[in-house]
Each structure stands twice: as structure tokens, then as C-alpha cells.
Design a protein around this motif. Structure first.
Motif, short mmCIF file in Angstrom:
data_model
loop_
_atom_site.label_atom_id
_atom_site.label_comp_id
_atom_site.label_asym_id
_atom_site.label_seq_id
_atom_site.Cartn_x
_atom_site.Cartn_y
_atom_site.Cartn_z
N UNK A 253 -6.11 20.64 4.37
CA UNK A 253 -6.69 20.64 5.71
C UNK A 253 -7.73 19.54 5.85
N UNK A 254 -8.52 19.32 4.81
CA UNK A 254 -9.55 18.28 4.84
C UNK A 254 -8.92 16.91 5.07
N UNK B 82 -9.55 14.58 8.33
CA UNK B 82 -10.31 13.34 8.14
C UNK B 82 -9.56 12.13 8.67
N UNK B 83 -8.23 12.18 8.67
CA UNK B 83 -7.43 11.09 9.23
C UNK B 83 -7.70 10.96 10.74
N UNK B 84 -7.70 12.09 11.43
CA UNK B 84 -7.96 12.08 12.88
C UNK B 84 -9.39 11.62 13.17
N UNK B 85 -10.35 12.07 12.34
CA UNK B 85 -11.74 11.68 12.56
C UNK B 85 -11.95 10.21 12.27
N UNK B 86 -11.21 9.66 11.29
CA UNK B 86 -11.33 8.23 10.97
C UNK B 86 -10.86 7.39 12.14
N UNK C 69 -20.32 16.90 10.40
CA UNK C 69 -20.77 17.51 11.65
C UNK C 69 -19.64 18.27 12.34
N UNK C 70 -18.39 18.01 11.90
CA UNK C 70 -17.25 18.69 12.46
C UNK C 70 -17.13 20.09 11.84
N UNK C 71 -17.16 21.13 12.67
CA UNK C 71 -17.19 22.51 12.19
C UNK C 71 -15.94 22.85 11.38
N UNK C 72 -14.77 22.44 11.87
CA UNK C 72 -13.53 22.74 11.16
C UNK C 72 -13.45 22.03 9.81
N UNK C 73 -13.91 20.78 9.80
CA UNK C 73 -13.89 20.03 8.54
C UNK C 73 -14.87 20.62 7.53
N UNK C 74 -16.05 21.02 8.01
CA UNK C 74 -17.05 21.64 7.12
C UNK C 74 -16.49 22.93 6.52
N UNK C 75 -15.75 23.71 7.35
CA UNK C 75 -15.15 24.94 6.85
C UNK C 75 -14.11 24.64 5.77
#
Length: 256
Positions: free
Chosen positions: A235-236, A240-244, A220-226
Motif C-alpha cells: 500500500x505504501x 507514494x507513486x501517486x504522491x510523487x 502528512x497523508x493520513x492513508x500513507x501514515x497508516x
């Protein structure tokens, strides 16, 4: 003097209108046939200007976004490659017909290699730089996405009816929703192939039972999807570390 000014003003608007009409894209319908088998299914049709590609259906019909002067290329493994110029009359009526010529292919030897990377692009059947449409994208393209600019067709008697009807009956909205779901499914597949469960559990500290939910949270994160679409693993991993960390905080807050 006043009459001359009025004449020039009217001429200016007529010229601008003609230019606008010839430069605006619209949906052009067509049919692919041949003198051997009619109609033809599965023919690749590419607009060489906007790189959009569609495939003819079981009746040889297709619909593609184009404008006057665009060149469509028609390709299939058993038929001669053909380029078709869309002239003014065809663009005005919004319909074209194309006949393809079958070609003879003589195979002296066939070698099957299970590791070979064979595709229509590698064989030269379709261009490598064309835009490939998914099933949901093709459905939405065929239905048409109504925009106010379509109303300009009223001035030239070329109003596209399907986009308006599909907007009214809700079909366009439904197809857009299907396209959104399809894109998320593709992102989930990419994410599942990027990291193993061990990485989520040991490095990101995500409980095993919440891995799937965390993956949906990530896409759902736009930057991660990109970053997934661009295959940028560096970048992924950074994102993903910050989102975790945020995900785990939310889980702890919900338990309180």
C-alpha cells in the motif's frame, strides 16, 4: 401512589449514578515500595483491563488510568510478580500503595549472544499485548487530558484537578503538540528505512535535494501514515507513486 412513583424515580437515578461512577475511568495515583529498598524506580505497572502500561519514577510514584475493580499487575526482573485489585475505597480516594517482594535469582551460567533478541516481553517480565507508551504519551497521560466528563467527579467529590489546571495553563496543549511531533519523527524513521534514495531519484523522479521535503510531504497523508504504521509496504508503494506525481506537479507550478 404519587409518592411511590417519586421514590422509584429517585432510586433509579441513584442506581444509575452509582453505576456510572464505578464504570468511569479516572487517574489513580500510587507508590511502589519494598521492605528492602524504598521507594522502587522502574517498576512496570499494567492495567490488565485497558492494557495501558506505565513505569514508576525515582520516588516509586506512578499515575494510571483505571476504574474500580480493575486489576493492576506489577512486574520487574528482581521482584515477585504481583496483581493488585483496585477496591472501592482506593478508587474513591484515587490513591493506592503497593509493596513488592524481592526475589532471588541464581545464575549457573551466563551466555552472551550478540544476535539474541532479548526483551522484557521475551523474558516474561511484562505481558506481550500491553499498550506501550512513548515518552511524549507518558507525559500527556500524567498531565491528564481534560474532558467534560471529568466534571461528573464533582457529584461524587472526586474531581480530577490536574487535567483542568493543565488545560488552563496550556501544558496539555503543549504536550499534545510534542506528541504530534514525536509521531511524525517515528514515521520519518520508518519511511527512511523503507526506500533508498535511488528509488526516489530513478523511479519517482524526485530531485535528490528535495527527497527530505517529499518525505515530510508523504507523512502528512493520513492513508500513507497508516500504511507505514501497519508495515504494509504494498500500500505504501502504491500511495507514494501517486504522491510523487502530485509533488512533482506542484514543484513545476511553483517554478512558473
Amino acid at each position: 401512589m404519587k409518592n411511590n412513583f417519586t421514590f422509584l424515580l429517585i432510586s433509579f437515578f441513584i442506581v444509575q449514578f452509582v453505576i456510572a461512577q464505578t464504570s468511569v475511568e479516572k487517574w489513580v495515583n500510587g507508590q511502589v515500595t519494598t521492605n528492602v529498598i524504598s521507594p522502587l524506580e522502574g517498576i512496570n505497572i499494567t492495567n490488565t483491563s485497558n492494557k495501558i502500561m506505565v513505569v514508576s519514577d525515582g520516588y516509586g510514584h506512578f499515575s494510571i488510568l483505571a476504574k474500580e475493580g480493575d486489576i493492576l499487575s506489577f512486574s520487574a526482573i528482581n521482584y515477585e510478580f504481583l496483581r493488585k485489585f483496585i477496591n472501592r475505597q482506593e478508587f474513591t480516594i484515587g490513591s493506592i500503595a503497593v509493596d513488592l517482594t524481592p526475589k532471588s535469582i541464581v545464575l549457573n551460567e551466563v551466555i552472551v549472544n550478540k544476535n539474541s533478541n532479548i526483551s522484557a516481553e521475551n523474558l516474561g517480565i511484562i505481558p506481550k499485548d500491553q499498550v506501550k507508551l512513548t515518552t511524549a504519551e507518558r507525559r500527556l497521560q500524567t498531565a491528564g487530558d481534560f474532558k467534560p466528563i471529568h466534571l461528573l467527579g464533582l457529584l461524587g467529590g472526586m474531581l480530577a484537578v490536574d487535567p483542568i489546571l493543565n488545560a488552563i495553563n496550556g501544558r496539555t496543549k503543549m504536550l499534545k503538540k510534542e506528541l504530534s511531533i514525536e509521531k511524525k519523527e517515528f514515521l520519518m524513521i520508518k519511511l527512511e528505512n523503507l526506500f533508498e534514495d535511488k528509488y526516489y531519484i530513478e523511479t519517482l523522479k524526485i530531485p535528490e535535494g528535495l527527497i527530505k521535503g517529499f518525505q515530510y510531504y508523504c507523512i502528512e497523508n493520513v492513508d500513507f501514515a497508516r500504511s507505514l504504521n501497519e508495515k504494509n509496504k504494498t500500500i505504501s508503494m502504491f500511495l507514494i507513486v501517486a504522491m510523487a506525481s502530485e509533488f512533482n506537479k506542484n514543484q513545476k507550478s511553483d517554478k512558473k
